[in-house]
Scaffold this motif. Structure first.
Motif, short mmCIF file in Angstrom:
data_model
loop_
_atom_site.label_atom_id
_atom_site.label_comp_id
_atom_site.label_asym_id
_atom_site.label_seq_id
_atom_site.Cartn_x
_atom_site.Cartn_y
_atom_site.Cartn_z
N UNK A 594 27.81 24.61 27.39
CA UNK A 594 27.21 23.53 28.17
C UNK A 594 28.17 22.39 28.43
N UNK A 595 29.24 22.31 27.66
CA UNK A 595 30.23 21.24 27.85
C UNK A 595 31.62 21.84 27.66
N UNK A 596 32.18 22.45 28.71
CA UNK A 596 33.47 23.13 28.58
C UNK A 596 34.62 22.23 28.12
N UNK A 597 34.44 20.92 28.22
CA UNK A 597 35.50 20.02 27.75
C UNK A 597 35.58 19.98 26.23
N UNK A 598 34.52 20.43 25.56
CA UNK A 598 34.48 20.44 24.10
C UNK A 598 34.78 21.85 23.59
N UNK A 599 35.55 21.91 22.50
CA UNK A 599 35.93 23.20 21.94
C UNK A 599 34.94 23.60 20.85
N UNK A 600 34.39 24.78 20.99
CA UNK A 600 33.49 25.33 19.98
C UNK A 600 34.28 25.98 18.85
N UNK A 601 35.24 26.84 19.21
CA UNK A 601 36.13 27.48 18.25
C UNK A 601 37.57 27.30 18.74
N UNK A 602 38.44 26.71 17.96
CA UNK A 602 39.80 26.43 18.42
C UNK A 602 40.71 27.65 18.35
N UNK A 603 41.83 27.56 19.02
CA UNK A 603 42.87 28.59 18.88
C UNK A 603 43.24 28.71 17.40
N UNK A 604 43.36 29.94 16.94
CA UNK A 604 43.68 30.17 15.53
C UNK A 604 42.49 30.35 14.64
#
Length: 609
Positions: A594-604
């Motif tokens: 719902x908010x692509x600017x926020x990261x749910x799961x980060x790289x790594x």
């Protein structure tokens, strides 16, 4: 056409090639320079000087052709060749247009099985040597592995790029490419259009996605370099694509002309590192992209036709003097601004060398010839590209040894050691993103009965069926009682109801997902199954972003497999069943739905048991 090659030279080349094709146990090609006629630049210059204009132009084209045989294709394939190219088979194509390369496609019936591919390759090379100026061909294909594979079973299929990115091992990436390269070389394919060097920083990218190693430029650069070295150590040339970088686009250049809005500074930081790494690794060819990058060329010409990009940046700034091949010239992205007669001429003026798969070869070939005769292009410009192409053929050993041995095919393609390596490498790629209440790993004692439902995307060449069936078979092989009920990428209400009814009495439901969206009926399927109270595990078999669409669904666990070939899906089953740990970590960030600017799961990110 006048024979511009001396009989003695033609005799030597033909005799060498004939001996090679019958030699017992012919070895794979190597990138080491070959002794003899083609070693020195001056000898190649002599060869070029004896070629007619028509021959020179032909050498710049890489063309599709239908059929499993160079001389006797099936009638339907011969008809398709007549309609699209005006010839009946590959041998006629080479005689008429003197093409320097052929590209193989499964849909063109070029890749039926390894022995057939080798026979087709040998037939093509034989036709190349029967020309007035005998020159072997570069034979290419798109064998990226994962979701793009033209050569299928019994060849060894490796995890795709993003799966390798999740594994994070350059050694694994290099080994996968070395094995894949050896099998391609055994069948006579000597130019692979891989690895993908695009950095996939846009989750909405419709054309790259899991074909990329990930979103981190340095990590992608390391894996690209590793694969270049792996492929080329096996005796074929790698092709880094798609320059100057196709990773941040909302459009698919097969159907449109996408624009990349990176600044020059962003391009240097995000897009350039993998191509710099490929060049440093000695990549034999680089493929251009049909994309617009205004910061690199404000003319808004696609990069394939842009002299500032191909010559100014790739050649002069990055110092690349290898073969530059266009992406396919039948794609909409390169045909929107100019006609099919102008595109090949403008690509050569931009600095490209190989002209890949024009929609109408007669139009493209004639247009280049006319451009030379009119003075728009010079023969000297053609000779520059021709020299690069011939030097690449020389390094591959093609001017001395263009044929492959049937015994090498049997010995190499699908070798037990290769298949074992594929499973081992895949075992380090599966990423576990969610494991509520420690459901995984499953055991035969607590969850013996498994229902597998969900998406059944069209099977790439390397699979033994839809992923639901592969997963069910893999669970059964591990002692579970498993059944598959595929519901498709767009399940109907009836499909959903049937799956919910089938979940009664089982211990766990595995749902295969494929590129979920907010309004996807696959999402409805997952939510409805979770409401039954039976534990639900989802396995994303393409982009790993699916989990973001399942927030609040009540699923118990979620994994990313990054592809649906047998090795990738079997690896996910081993993780679910506790036969292997979830070693993969995300090579891209997963944003909130719902908010692509926020990261749910980060790289790594990745959950361990």
């Amino acid at each position: 056409m006048q024979d511009r090659t001396t009989p003695s030279r033609r005799t030597v080349l033909a005799a060498t090639a004939a001996a090679a094709v019958t030699a017992a146990g012919a070895s794979a090609l190597t990138l080491a320079p070959t002794p003899g006629f083609a070693d020195s630049r001056s000898r190649l210059e002599q060869l070029i000087s004896r070629m007619s204009l028509e021959e020179k132009v032909g050498q710049l084209f890489v063309m599709r052709v239908y059929g499993h045989s160079a001389t006797t294709p099936d009638p339907a394939d011969a008809d398709a060749n007549l309609r699209e190219i005006g010839v009946r088979n590959a041998a006629e194509l080479i005689r008429r247009y003197h093409v320097g390369g052929i590209i193989y496609f499964a849909w063109a019936h070029n890749t039926r099985d390894p022995q057939q591919i080798a026979g087709l390759s040998n037939g093509i090379q034989r036709a190349g040597l029967e020309q007035a100026t005998p020159i072997p061909l570069l034979i290419s294909t798109d064998q990226e592995h994962g979701v793009v594979a033209r050569v299928g079973r019994p060849a060894t299929l490796m995890p795709g790029a993003m799966a390798l990115g999740a594994g994070g091992s350059r050694a694994d990436a290099r080994e996968a490419a070395r094995i894949a390269g050896a099998e391609l070389a055994a069948t006579g394919i000597n130019q692979n259009y891989a690895p993908v060097a695009d950095v996939n920083v846009n989750p909405a990218n419709p054309v790259i996605g899991v074909r990329s190693f990930g979103a981190d430029p340095d990590a992608v650069a390391g894996l690209v370099a590793a694969q270049v070295k792996g492929y080329q150590s096996a005796g074929i040339t790698a092709t880094a694509k798609h320059f100057p970088g196709h990773g941040d686009t909302m459009g698919d250049s097969h159907y449109a002309l996408p624009t990349i809005q990176h600044t020059r500074e962003q391009w240097d930081e995000l897009d350039a590192p993998p191509f710099r790494a490929a060049i440093a690794a000695g990549v034999g060819s680089i493929m251009t992209a049909h994309i617009v990058v205004p910061s690199l060329d404000p003319s808004e010409d696609p990069a394939t036709l842009s002299r500032p990009i191909v010559t100014g940046i790739l050649r002069e700034e990055l110092g690349y003097d290898g073969v530059v091949v266009t992406d396919a010239l039948d794609m909409a992205g390169v045909r929107q601004r100019y006609g099919d007669d102008r595109v090949p001429v403008l690509a050569l003026k931009a600095g490209c060398d190989q002209l890949l798969n024009p929609p109408k070869l007669d139009v493209a070939w004639s247009a280049v010839i006319e451009a030379v005769r009119s003075g728009e292009l010079t023969e000297r410009r053609l000779d520059e590209s021709l020299m690069r192409i011939l030097q690449l053929k020389t390094r591959l050993g093609l001017l001395r040894h263009p044929f492959v041995s049937p015994r090498e095919v049997v010995r190499t393609v699908g070798a037990r050691a290769h298949l074992t390596a594929a499973d081992r490498i895949a075992g380090r790629t599966t990423t576990l993103l969610l494991n509520e209440k420690g459901l995984l790993p499953l055991s035969r004692r607590s969850h013996p009965r498994v229902l597998v439902v969900g998406a059944d995307p069209a099977s790439p060449s390397g699979t033994t069926g839809p992923p639901t069936a592969i997963i069910a078979r893999a669970f059964t092989a591990l002692g579970f009682t498993a059944a598959a009920r595929p519901t498709g990428i767009t399940p109907t209400g009836a499909n959903v109801n049937e799956a919910v009814a089938a979940a009664v009495g089982v211990d766990v439901v595995v749902v295969v997902t494929y590129n979920l969206t907010a309004d996807s009926p696959q999402r409805t399927l997952v939510f409805r199954l979770a409401e039954t109270g039976v534990p639900v595990v989802t396995v994303a078999v393409r982009n790993p972003y699916d989990v973001a669409q399942l927030t609040g669904s009540g699923i118990a666990a979620s994994l990313a497999a990054y592809g649906w070939t047998d090795v990738e899906v079997r690896a996910a089953v081993r993780v679910m069943a506790g036969r292997a740990g979830p070693e993969g970590t995300l090579p891209v960030p997963v944003p909130h739905a719902e908010d692509p600017a926020q990261v749910l799961y980060p790289t790594g990110y990745g959950v361990m048991y």
